[in-house]
Design a protein around this motif. Structure first.
Motif, mmCIF file in Angstrom:
data_model
loop_
_atom_site.group_PDB
_atom_site.id
_atom_site.type_symbol
_atom_site.label_atom_id
_atom_site.label_comp_id
_atom_site.label_asym_id
_atom_site.label_seq_id
_atom_site.Cartn_x
_atom_site.Cartn_y
_atom_site.Cartn_z
ATOM 1 N N ALA A 415 27.845 -94.861 -78.537
ATOM 2 C CA ALA A 415 27.228 -93.822 -77.273
ATOM 3 C C ALA A 415 26.680 -92.656 -77.871
ATOM 4 N N ALA A 416 25.729 -92.155 -77.232
ATOM 5 C CA ALA A 416 25.359 -90.618 -77.637
ATOM 6 C C ALA A 416 25.429 -90.038 -76.311
ATOM 7 N N VAL A 417 26.059 -88.618 -76.395
ATOM 8 C CA VAL A 417 26.177 -87.896 -75.268
ATOM 9 C C VAL A 417 25.297 -86.663 -75.379
ATOM 10 N N PHE A 418 24.455 -86.398 -74.321
ATOM 11 C CA PHE A 418 23.320 -85.496 -74.223
ATOM 12 C C PHE A 418 23.522 -84.453 -72.978
ATOM 13 N N PRO A 419 23.640 -83.163 -73.179
ATOM 14 C CA PRO A 419 23.436 -82.217 -72.031
ATOM 15 C C PRO A 419 22.008 -82.397 -71.590
ATOM 16 N N LEU A 420 21.490 -82.314 -70.462
ATOM 17 C CA LEU A 420 20.236 -82.221 -70.055
ATOM 18 C C LEU A 420 19.506 -81.144 -70.542
ATOM 19 N N THR A 421 20.028 -79.937 -70.413
ATOM 20 C CA THR A 421 19.403 -78.561 -70.853
ATOM 21 C C THR A 421 20.788 -77.881 -71.854
ATOM 22 N N CYS A 443 31.073 -91.855 -81.675
ATOM 23 C CA CYS A 443 29.727 -91.326 -80.457
ATOM 24 C C CYS A 443 29.156 -90.315 -81.283
ATOM 25 N N GLN A 444 28.070 -89.994 -80.932
ATOM 26 C CA GLN A 444 27.171 -88.694 -81.209
ATOM 27 C C GLN A 444 26.805 -87.761 -80.076
ATOM 28 N N TYR A 445 27.026 -86.382 -80.479
ATOM 29 C CA TYR A 445 26.618 -85.560 -79.456
ATOM 30 C C TYR A 445 25.233 -84.771 -79.910
ATOM 31 N N GLU A 446 24.311 -84.783 -78.919
ATOM 32 C CA GLU A 446 23.048 -83.988 -79.337
ATOM 33 C C GLU A 446 22.394 -83.426 -78.336
ATOM 34 N N GLU A 447 21.829 -82.231 -78.647
ATOM 35 C CA GLU A 447 21.187 -81.343 -77.314
ATOM 36 C C GLU A 447 19.987 -80.748 -77.782
ATOM 37 N N LYS A 448 19.490 -81.267 -79.064
ATOM 38 C CA LYS A 448 18.038 -80.856 -79.558
ATOM 39 C C LYS A 448 16.879 -81.707 -79.066
ATOM 40 N N ASP A 449 15.880 -81.190 -78.775
ATOM 41 C CA ASP A 449 14.516 -81.699 -78.437
ATOM 42 C C ASP A 449 14.792 -82.264 -76.817
ATOM 43 N N ALA A 450 13.728 -82.962 -76.264
ATOM 44 C CA ALA A 450 13.774 -83.424 -74.814
ATOM 45 C C ALA A 450 14.545 -84.774 -74.723
ATOM 46 N N GLY A 452 13.782 -87.643 -73.805
ATOM 47 C CA GLY A 452 12.905 -88.765 -74.199
ATOM 48 C C GLY A 452 12.943 -88.868 -75.696
ATOM 49 N N LYS A 453 12.916 -87.961 -76.421
ATOM 50 C CA LYS A 453 12.942 -87.906 -77.881
ATOM 51 C C LYS A 453 14.198 -88.235 -78.508
ATOM 52 N N ARG A 454 15.536 -87.831 -77.603
ATOM 53 C CA ARG A 454 16.795 -88.010 -78.194
ATOM 54 C C ARG A 454 17.052 -89.616 -77.764
#
Ligand code: GAP
Length: 509
Positions: A415-421, A443-450, A452-454
């Protein structure tokens, strides 16, 4: 589904590099042929395949135990096992391209082409007869198909006879009669066929101490054979029982052009099942069925697999099947199931002068057990998963995505976890969820890019779920969870995430 497609294979290899699955070894120095390294996503996928295999063998079967034996072994092991004398490939060179081939592989590829012609006839007839088509009847009665089948039979019989009798003159004659041309130069200008031993050797100890030639093991199985009594006695194992092992093997392969399909350093997952003599065929059938079931349980699709009975048996076997997988270069061996009789144990008993018999407390007799072996290449399994998983998809909105539909239980990241902003406390909340989930899953945390790109990045490495934390999350503790294959999104409570992911990862054996 036939995927005889060079382009597809090239794309898979490129993708595997770009997304950190597989790198050419020593790339800085232009690489080392047929040797590969596994990157961060590759090592996760590899470990998950190992775990799936190990659990199904050692955890699921109460009468199978594990072993981790050394790569280096006493050189007599390889004398007894027959590898010093018989672990050879018949080689032939094309004088114009200077390319070297395995003579039997050239002939088998030629036979595959004839099989392709039969497939074409069947396809044509299917079209012509529609629903009334009876494939079995057609194959048995159509004169052209019968002629092709007779050709195949004659070629295979002669090849097997030549290999068994080491009649390399006739093997070359066969290649010439079949008018097999070098795939590179197109010429039929061949050298003689000669034998080449596939074992790598090295020296043990410094020269001053007097050194001995030893081998890098070409199969992990011998480590199991020479430890058979240690394991049986210390584990108080009763026949039938198995010993499973995962480890590196080394072969100086001649035809080494197919990425991680044929490597010089690779990993095997092998299991030797020790049985009472006379019961080996029952167990051979059991393991053949069990192993096919294991593959199919991943949900890759039954038409990717087929069973192939060996035409030429290895020097240690009295029956053998391959489980073949539909790789981009066609159906090829993924796993071997061999009935190895008492060949190995008896040979070690004879050369070592030590008894390796089993005392059966029920029948009160001693005997050398027979062995049924299942042997799968970890790297080949890895390639089969990648082959199935790689898809280029056109989406409804006209955009495209490359997705790896890796069976979720094997996916590198679950699972990847993204904050919207990156503001308003969303990263903090996303981190909180990440910290909770990473205790159970990779799991992976990602906050870079929009977003859709993530999503695209995680589609490309096969992550089954992407979880997005938005402003609503701060109010009601719900998140959106997006599923990789359907791309459907659902709003769920954060406490539901763990059971949702866990359910997805379950494989029903
Ligand atoms: N102990 C039996 C044995 O080694 P094998 O058919 O020679 O039998 C077993 O090898 C499996 O190991 C194959 O089915 C294949 O998956 C894998 N394998 C063999 N040679 C390989 C190579 N050069 N590179 C990658 N995998 C290989």
């Amino acid at each position: 589904m036939a995927k005889n497609n060079d382009d597809l294979f090239k794309k898979i290899i490129g993708h595997a590099k770009e997304y950190g699955f597989v790198f050419q070894s020593s790339e800085l120095y232009d690489g080392l042929s047929a040797v590969y390294d596994y990157g961060p996503n590759g090592v996760e996928l590899k470990n998950n395949i190992k775990e799936y295999w190990w659990k199904s063998m050692v955890q699921y079967h109460e009468n199978i135990v594990g072993l981790d034996s050394a790569i280096f072994m006493h050189p007599s092991v390889w004398k007894a096992s027959g590898h010093v004398d018989a672990f050879n490939d018949p080689l032939i060179d094309n004088k114009d391209s200077k390319k070297r081939y395995r003579a039997d592989v050239l002939i088998e590829d030629h036979v595959e082409k004839i099989r392709g012609k039969i497939e074409k006839e069947i396809k044509k007839a299917k079209k012509r007869f529609g629903d009334d088509f009876d494939e079995e009847q057609f194959v048995n009665t159509n004169p052209r198909v019968q002629k092709y089948n007779e050709q195949i039979d004659t070629i295979i019989k002669r090849m097997v006879k030549d290999l068994e009798e080491e009649d390399f003159e006739d093997l070359k004659k066969l290649i010439e009669e079949l008018e097999i041309a070098c795939p590179v130069s197109g010429s039929k200008n061949w050298t003689e066929v000669r034998q080449f031993n596939l074992m790598f050797d090295t020296k043990l100890g410094s020269l001053s101490e007097g050194s001995n030639k030893i081998y890098l093991r070409p199969e992990t199985a011998q480590g199991i054979f020479v430890n058979y009594l240690n394991v049986q006695k210390t584990g108080r194992m009763k026949i039938p029982f198995g010993i499973a092992q995962i480890g590196k093997a080394f072969r100086n392969e001649i035809v080494a052009r197919q990425f991680i399909f044929r490597m010089r350093e690779f990993e095997q997952m092998e299991m030797q099942f020790f049985v009472k003599p006379g019961t080996e065929m029952e167990w051979f059938d059991y393991w053949k069925n069990q192993r096919i079931k294991w593959h199919k349980a991943l949900g890759i699709g039954d038409d990717y697999y087929r069973l192939h009975e060996h035409d030429k048996l290895a020097h240690y076997a009295n029956a053998a099947y391959d489980i073949e997988f539909n790789f981009p270069m066609g159906f090829k061996e993924l796993e071997g199931i061999h009935s190895r009789t008492d060949f190995d144990l008896s040979a070690h008993q004879e050369l070592s002068g030590r008894k390796v018999q089993y005392y059966d407390p029920e029948s009160q007799e001693s005997y050398v057990p027979y062995v049924v072996e299942t042997s799968i290449g970890l790297d080949r399994m890895f390639l089969s998963v990648l082959t199935f998983a790689y898809r280029e998809e056109k989406l409804e909105d006209g955009s495209e995505r490359t997705v790896l539909r890796i069976p979720p239980s094997l996916a590198p990241i679950k699972a990847a976890v993204f904050p919207l902003t990156k503001k308003d406390g969303l990263p903090e909340k996303a981190r909180e969820i990440m910290d909770e989930l990473k205790l159970d899953f990779n799991c992976q945390y990602e906050e870079k890019d929009a977003i859709g790109k993530r999503y695209r990045r995680h589609d490309a490495i096969g992550t089954p779920y992407c979880i997005t934390v938005d402003h609503q999350t701060l109010e009601d503790n719900t998140v959106t969870i997006r599923e990789r294959d359907s791309m459907e999104q659902e709003r769920v409570k954060t406490e539901e995430l763990e059971p949702i992911i866990r359910k997805k990862l379950k494989v029903q054996l």
